[in-house]
Design a protein around this motif. Structure first.
Motif, short mmCIF file in Angstrom:
data_model
loop_
_atom_site.label_atom_id
_atom_site.label_comp_id
_atom_site.label_asym_id
_atom_site.label_seq_id
_atom_site.Cartn_x
_atom_site.Cartn_y
_atom_site.Cartn_z
N GLU A 53 -16.96 44.78 -5.55
CA GLU A 53 -17.27 45.31 -6.88
C GLU A 53 -17.20 44.19 -7.94
O GLU A 53 -18.03 44.13 -8.84
N HIS A 54 -16.21 43.33 -7.79
CA HIS A 54 -16.05 42.20 -8.71
C HIS A 54 -17.25 41.25 -8.65
O HIS A 54 -17.80 40.85 -9.68
N LEU A 55 -17.69 40.92 -7.44
CA LEU A 55 -18.83 40.03 -7.28
C LEU A 55 -20.11 40.66 -7.78
O LEU A 55 -20.98 39.99 -8.34
N SER A 56 -20.23 41.96 -7.59
CA SER A 56 -21.41 42.67 -8.08
C SER A 56 -21.47 42.62 -9.61
O SER A 56 -22.53 42.40 -10.20
N ARG A 57 -20.31 42.78 -10.24
CA ARG A 57 -20.27 42.69 -11.71
C ARG A 57 -20.63 41.29 -12.18
O ARG A 57 -21.39 41.11 -13.14
N MET A 58 -20.11 40.27 -11.47
CA MET A 58 -20.43 38.89 -11.82
C MET A 58 -21.92 38.64 -11.72
O MET A 58 -22.53 38.01 -12.59
N GLU A 59 -22.52 39.15 -10.65
CA GLU A 59 -23.95 38.93 -10.44
C GLU A 59 -24.77 39.62 -11.51
O GLU A 59 -25.72 39.06 -12.06
N ASN A 60 -24.38 40.85 -11.87
CA ASN A 60 -25.12 41.59 -12.90
C ASN A 60 -25.02 40.92 -14.25
O ASN A 60 -25.98 40.88 -15.02
N GLU A 61 -23.85 40.36 -14.56
CA GLU A 61 -23.68 39.65 -15.83
C GLU A 61 -24.59 38.44 -15.91
O GLU A 61 -25.12 38.11 -16.96
N ASN A 62 -24.77 37.76 -14.79
CA ASN A 62 -25.62 36.57 -14.77
C ASN A 62 -27.10 36.93 -14.76
O ASN A 62 -27.94 36.20 -15.26
N HIS A 63 -27.42 38.07 -14.15
CA HIS A 63 -28.82 38.48 -14.10
C HIS A 63 -29.30 39.01 -15.45
O HIS A 63 -30.45 38.87 -15.81
N GLY A 64 -28.42 39.70 -16.18
CA GLY A 64 -28.84 40.37 -17.41
C GLY A 64 -29.13 41.82 -17.12
O GLY A 64 -29.39 42.24 -15.99
N LYS A 65 -29.11 42.62 -18.14
CA LYS A 65 -29.25 44.07 -17.96
C LYS A 65 -30.61 44.49 -17.45
O LYS A 65 -30.76 45.55 -16.88
N ASN A 66 -31.64 43.69 -17.67
CA ASN A 66 -33.00 44.10 -17.29
C ASN A 66 -33.39 43.63 -15.91
O ASN A 66 -34.54 43.77 -15.51
N GLN A 67 -32.46 43.05 -15.16
CA GLN A 67 -32.79 42.57 -13.84
C GLN A 67 -31.97 43.30 -12.81
O GLN A 67 -30.80 43.62 -13.01
N LYS A 68 -32.56 43.56 -11.67
CA LYS A 68 -31.87 44.26 -10.60
C LYS A 68 -31.02 43.28 -9.81
O LYS A 68 -31.46 42.19 -9.48
N PRO A 69 -29.78 43.68 -9.48
CA PRO A 69 -28.94 42.80 -8.69
C PRO A 69 -29.46 42.66 -7.28
O PRO A 69 -30.07 43.57 -6.74
N ALA A 70 -29.23 41.48 -6.68
CA ALA A 70 -29.65 41.26 -5.30
C ALA A 70 -28.86 42.16 -4.37
O ALA A 70 -27.67 42.39 -4.53
N HIS A 71 -29.51 42.71 -3.35
CA HIS A 71 -28.85 43.56 -2.37
C HIS A 71 -27.96 42.71 -1.48
O HIS A 71 -28.30 41.60 -1.10
N HIS A 72 -26.77 43.22 -1.18
CA HIS A 72 -25.90 42.50 -0.27
C HIS A 72 -25.05 43.49 0.51
O HIS A 72 -24.72 44.56 0.04
N ASN A 73 -24.69 43.11 1.71
CA ASN A 73 -23.89 43.96 2.58
C ASN A 73 -22.44 43.52 2.65
O ASN A 73 -21.58 44.27 3.08
N ALA A 74 -22.16 42.28 2.29
CA ALA A 74 -20.79 41.77 2.33
C ALA A 74 -20.62 40.73 1.24
O ALA A 74 -21.58 40.10 0.82
N HIS A 75 -19.38 40.55 0.80
CA HIS A 75 -19.16 39.65 -0.33
C HIS A 75 -19.49 38.21 0.01
O HIS A 75 -19.80 37.43 -0.86
N HIS A 76 -19.49 37.83 1.26
CA HIS A 76 -19.79 36.44 1.62
C HIS A 76 -21.25 36.10 1.36
O HIS A 76 -21.60 34.94 1.29
#
Length: 248
Positions: free
Chosen positions: A75-98
């Motif tokens: 969840e933490h990494l997903s938040r980090m990724e979304n912050e870097n992408h910006g609100k108008n971009q979809k986060p990359a799909h991932h199955n594991a934090h690595h």
């Protein structure tokens, strides 16, 4: 519970950020110029970041700490990724934090710029070849008494007026401290600085933490060479703006 966990000696830490990309859980951040453990439950205690601290500031200790929480890390990494992408971009799909790796320098983002005039041409200001630090000879004649530019190689792509603002009237060496051996860079730069009576040293790096390594290599090389030349460091944002100018 008592378990193994990362410990950072703040007196030794110089805030270079080289540990950040090597923490797959995103448990480390640079806060107030020092590496900090964001949350105990984000650290698995395996110490993948240990060998990447040039100051020896990171160790593994045993102390009372919250249990490692893999779900919280995702969840933490997903938040980090979304912050870097910006609100108008979809986060990359991932199955594991690595899969994310927690590296701000590797996180995807899209930059939209208005093109004002596609026909404008800028003449190259480059005066020597080669430019890759690994290929440049410390005894190359163009280095002697020159103004040396040490550039992280992404900077020329991010900053539009790079030739006029940075390459013009300077000798250039480029490299990537994340992908290459930064210890080798330090040794090579030490030879260059020691033997060429340089007029000035300028480092241009990106804002991402892993890019701080090239500035650190220049500073250490200057000190080892025993010369009294300020190292000017210019930081470029991923958006192509100059964020900071400082002297080391």
């Amino acid at each position: 519970m008592i378990r193994k966990i990362v410990h950072i000696d703040e007196e030794k830490c110089n805030g270079c950020g080289l540990c950040i990309p090597n923490c797959a859980e995103g448990a480390l951040q640079i806060i107030d110029g020092k590496a900090k453990l964001v949350k105990d439950s984000f650290c698995d205690g395996l110490g993948a970041c240990l060998g990447h601290c040039p100051q020896g500031a990171i160790t593994i200790i045993e102390r009372e700490a919250d249990e490692f929480d893999e779900k919280a890390v995702e969840e933490h990494l997903s938040r980090m990724e979304n912050e870097n992408h910006g609100k108008n971009q979809k986060p990359a799909h991932h199955n594991a934090h690595h899969h994310i790796g927690g590296c701000p320098g590797s996180m995807m983002r899209q930059i939209n710029r208005e093109v004002k005039d596609e026909n404008v041409k800028v003449a190259s200001k480059l005066r020597q070849w080669p430019v890759q630090l690994a290929l440049v000879s410390p005894s190359a004649p163009y280095l002697y008494r020159s103004d040396l530019l040490i550039a992280a190689d992404c900077t020329a792509y991010a900053y539009g007026n790079f030739h006029n603002d940075f390459i013009k009237d300077r000798t250039v060496v480029v490299g990537c401290p994340k992908l290459d051996d930064n210890d080798y860079y330090t040794e090579k730069l030490t030879e260059i600085i020691k033997n060429n009576d340089l007029e000035s040293i300028t480092v241009v790096k990106m804002e991402v933490p892993c890019c701080s390594g090239i500035a650190m290599a220049a500073r250490i090389a200057r000190d080892r060479a025993g010369v009294n030349i300020p190292v000017k460091v210019v930081t470029i944002s991923v958006d192509g703006e100059i964020l900071q100018r400082e002297y080391l």
